[in-house]
Design a protein around this motif. Structure first.
Motif, PDB file in Angstrom:
ATOM      1  N   LYS A 157       0.840  -1.196   0.000  1.00  0.00           N
ATOM      2  CA  LYS A 157       0.000   0.000   0.000  1.00  0.00           C
ATOM      3  C   LYS A 157       0.877   1.250   0.000  1.00  0.00           C
ATOM      4  CE  LYS A 157      -3.727  -2.193   2.587  1.00  0.00           C
ATOM      5  NZ  LYS A 157      -4.497  -2.186   3.844  1.00  0.00           N
ATOM      6  N   VAL A 158       1.518   1.472  -1.128  1.00  0.00           N
ATOM      7  CA  VAL A 158       2.401   2.625  -1.257  1.00  0.00           C
ATOM      8  C   VAL A 158       2.042   3.401  -2.519  1.00  0.00           C
ATOM      9  CG1 VAL A 158       4.319   1.593  -0.001  1.00  0.00           C
ATOM     10  CG2 VAL A 158       4.150   1.237  -2.435  1.00  0.00           C
ATOM     11  N   THR A 159       2.391   4.658  -2.531  1.00  0.00           N
ATOM     12  CA  THR A 159       2.178   5.494  -3.703  1.00  0.00           C
ATOM     13  C   THR A 159       3.522   6.049  -4.136  1.00  0.00           C
ATOM     14  OG1 THR A 159      -0.002   6.116  -2.872  1.00  0.00           O
ATOM     15  CG2 THR A 159       0.918   7.502  -4.596  1.00  0.00           C
ATOM     16  N   ASP A 160       3.773   6.015  -5.420  1.00  0.00           N
ATOM     17  CA  ASP A 160       5.022   6.526  -5.976  1.00  0.00           C
ATOM     18  C   ASP A 160       5.173   8.009  -5.640  1.00  0.00           C
ATOM     19  OD1 ASP A 160       7.377   6.528  -7.651  1.00  0.00           O
ATOM     20  OD2 ASP A 160       6.151   7.549  -9.147  1.00  0.00           O
ATOM     21  N   GLY A 161       6.331   8.386  -5.146  1.00  0.00           N
ATOM     22  CA  GLY A 161       6.597   9.774  -4.773  1.00  0.00           C
ATOM     23  C   GLY A 161       6.429  10.738  -5.937  1.00  0.00           C
ATOM     24  N   GLU A 162       6.851  10.349  -7.118  1.00  0.00           N
ATOM     25  CA  GLU A 162       6.712  11.214  -8.292  1.00  0.00           C
ATOM     26  C   GLU A 162       5.241  11.513  -8.576  1.00  0.00           C
ATOM     27  OE1 GLU A 162       9.047  12.830 -10.074  1.00  0.00           O
ATOM     28  OE2 GLU A 162      10.491  12.058  -8.605  1.00  0.00           O
ATOM     29  N   LEU A 163       4.391  10.523  -8.399  1.00  0.00           N
ATOM     30  CA  LEU A 163       2.961  10.715  -8.610  1.00  0.00           C
ATOM     31  C   LEU A 163       2.406  11.730  -7.610  1.00  0.00           C
ATOM     32  CD1 LEU A 163       0.290   9.966  -9.983  1.00  0.00           C
ATOM     33  CD2 LEU A 163       0.112   8.047  -8.396  1.00  0.00           C
ATOM     34  N   ILE A 164       2.833  11.633  -6.378  1.00  0.00           N
ATOM     35  CA  ILE A 164       2.385  12.579  -5.347  1.00  0.00           C
ATOM     36  C   ILE A 164       2.795  13.995  -5.718  1.00  0.00           C
ATOM     37  CG2 ILE A 164       2.656  13.268  -2.930  1.00  0.00           C
ATOM     38  CD1 ILE A 164       1.030  10.730  -3.230  1.00  0.00           C
ATOM     39  N   PHE A 165       4.058  14.190  -6.108  1.00  0.00           N
ATOM     40  CA  PHE A 165       4.525  15.525  -6.470  1.00  0.00           C
ATOM     41  C   PHE A 165       3.789  16.060  -7.694  1.00  0.00           C
ATOM     42  CE2 PHE A 165       8.326  14.330  -3.929  1.00  0.00           C
ATOM     43  CZ  PHE A 165       8.243  15.373  -3.016  1.00  0.00           C
ATOM     44  N   THR A 166       3.517  15.213  -8.654  1.00  0.00           N
ATOM     45  CA  THR A 166       2.765  15.636  -9.838  1.00  0.00           C
ATOM     46  C   THR A 166       1.374  16.107  -9.439  1.00  0.00           C
ATOM     47  OG1 THR A 166       3.984  14.117 -11.268  1.00  0.00           O
ATOM     48  CG2 THR A 166       1.844  14.885 -12.068  1.00  0.00           C
ATOM     49  N   ARG A 167       0.707  15.358  -8.585  1.00  0.00           N
ATOM     50  CA  ARG A 167      -0.630  15.749  -8.121  1.00  0.00           C
ATOM     51  C   ARG A 167      -0.584  17.074  -7.364  1.00  0.00           C
ATOM     52  NH1 ARG A 167      -2.791   9.965  -5.778  1.00  0.00           N
ATOM     53  NH2 ARG A 167      -3.089   8.934  -7.783  1.00  0.00           N
ATOM     54  N   GLN A 175       1.651  19.489  -7.702  1.00  0.00           N
ATOM     55  CA  GLN A 175       1.920  20.554  -8.662  1.00  0.00           C
ATOM     56  C   GLN A 175       0.657  20.922  -9.428  1.00  0.00           C
ATOM     57  OE1 GLN A 175       5.205  18.784 -10.763  1.00  0.00           O
ATOM     58  NE2 GLN A 175       6.718  19.944  -9.587  1.00  0.00           N
ATOM     59  N   GLU A 176      -0.124  19.935  -9.823  1.00  0.00           N
ATOM     60  CA  GLU A 176      -1.377  20.191 -10.536  1.00  0.00           C
ATOM     61  C   GLU A 176      -2.350  20.962  -9.647  1.00  0.00           C
ATOM     62  OE1 GLU A 176      -2.698  16.335 -11.761  1.00  0.00           O
ATOM     63  OE2 GLU A 176      -1.216  16.200 -13.382  1.00  0.00           O
ATOM     64  N   LYS A 177      -2.424  20.588  -8.386  1.00  0.00           N
ATOM     65  CA  LYS A 177      -3.317  21.266  -7.453  1.00  0.00           C
ATOM     66  C   LYS A 177      -2.882  22.715  -7.248  1.00  0.00           C
ATOM     67  CE  LYS A 177      -5.693  20.502  -3.127  1.00  0.00           C
ATOM     68  NZ  LYS A 177      -5.947  19.570  -2.048  1.00  0.00           N
ATOM     69  N   ILE A 178      -1.597  22.941  -7.080  1.00  0.00           N
ATOM     70  CA  ILE A 178      -1.069  24.297  -6.918  1.00  0.00           C
ATOM     71  C   ILE A 178      -1.358  25.128  -8.160  1.00  0.00           C
ATOM     72  CG2 ILE A 178       1.068  25.652  -6.746  1.00  0.00           C
ATOM     73  CD1 ILE A 178       2.126  23.342  -4.921  1.00  0.00           C
ATOM     74  N   ARG A 179      -1.135  24.551  -9.340  1.00  0.00           N
ATOM     75  CA  ARG A 179      -1.395  25.250 -10.585  1.00  0.00           C
ATOM     76  C   ARG A 179      -2.891  25.604 -10.703  1.00  0.00           C
ATOM     77  NH1 ARG A 179       2.065  23.002 -13.654  1.00  0.00           N
ATOM     78  NH2 ARG A 179       1.064  20.979 -13.652  1.00  0.00           N
ATOM     79  N   SER A 180      -3.738  24.683 -10.335  1.00  0.00           N
ATOM     80  CA  SER A 180      -5.184  24.914 -10.383  1.00  0.00           C
ATOM     81  C   SER A 180      -5.599  26.045  -9.449  1.00  0.00           C
ATOM     82  CB  SER A 180      -5.920  23.629 -10.018  1.00  0.00           C
ATOM     83  OG  SER A 180      -7.304  23.859  -9.947  1.00  0.00           O
ATOM     84  N   ILE A 181      -5.032  26.058  -8.251  1.00  0.00           N
ATOM     85  CA  ILE A 181      -5.345  27.110  -7.294  1.00  0.00           C
ATOM     86  C   ILE A 181      -4.839  28.457  -7.807  1.00  0.00           C
ATOM     87  CG2 ILE A 181      -4.798  27.991  -4.988  1.00  0.00           C
ATOM     88  CD1 ILE A 181      -4.801  25.035  -4.047  1.00  0.00           C
ATOM     89  N   SER A 182      -3.634  28.475  -8.357  1.00  0.00           N
ATOM     90  CA  SER A 182      -3.081  29.720  -8.907  1.00  0.00           C
ATOM     91  C   SER A 182      -3.921  30.257 -10.032  1.00  0.00           C
ATOM     92  CB  SER A 182      -1.655  29.497  -9.393  1.00  0.00           C
ATOM     93  OG  SER A 182      -0.797  29.180  -8.327  1.00  0.00           O
ATOM     94  N   GLU A 183      -4.372  29.382 -10.926  1.00  0.00           N
ATOM     95  CA  GLU A 183      -5.172  29.802 -12.069  1.00  0.00           C
ATOM     96  C   GLU A 183      -6.547  30.302 -11.633  1.00  0.00           C
ATOM     97  OE1 GLU A 183      -5.148  26.411 -14.643  1.00  0.00           O
ATOM     98  OE2 GLU A 183      -3.092  26.807 -15.346  1.00  0.00           O
ATOM     99  N   SER A 184      -7.107  29.736 -10.569  1.00  0.00           N
ATOM    100  CA  SER A 184      -8.436  30.159 -10.121  1.00  0.00           C
ATOM    101  C   SER A 184      -8.387  31.518  -9.446  1.00  0.00           C
ATOM    102  CB  SER A 184      -9.037  29.126  -9.178  1.00  0.00           C
ATOM    103  OG  SER A 184      -8.345  29.090  -7.949  1.00  0.00           O
TER     104      SER A 184
END
Length: 57
Positions: A34-44, A46-55
């Motif tokens: 039950k682990v999640t790849d660190g790169e996937l976490i950082f990508t998510r 970054q996407e969330k930060i970008r979404s918040i910035s754009e809004s």
């Protein structure tokens, strides 16, 4: 009434016990796969930060 040193020691013991429990839980999750790849976490993130910035624009 506890002396400050005793209270501090008790708090440290409590925090250490909590940390040991979290480590044990994490180790068990890893063992179960039950682990999640660190790169996937950082990508998510970054996407969330970008979404918040754009809004805000």
């Amino acid at each position: 009434m506890q002396l400050p040193e005793e209270r501090n020691r008790a708090l440290k013991q409590k925090l250490l016990a909590e940390l040991k429990q979290k480590i044990a839980s994490g180790t068990e999750q890893i063992a179960q796969g039950k682990v999640t790849d660190g790169e996937l976490i950082f990508t998510r993130l970054q996407e969330k930060i970008r979404s918040i910035s754009e809004s805000k624009e």
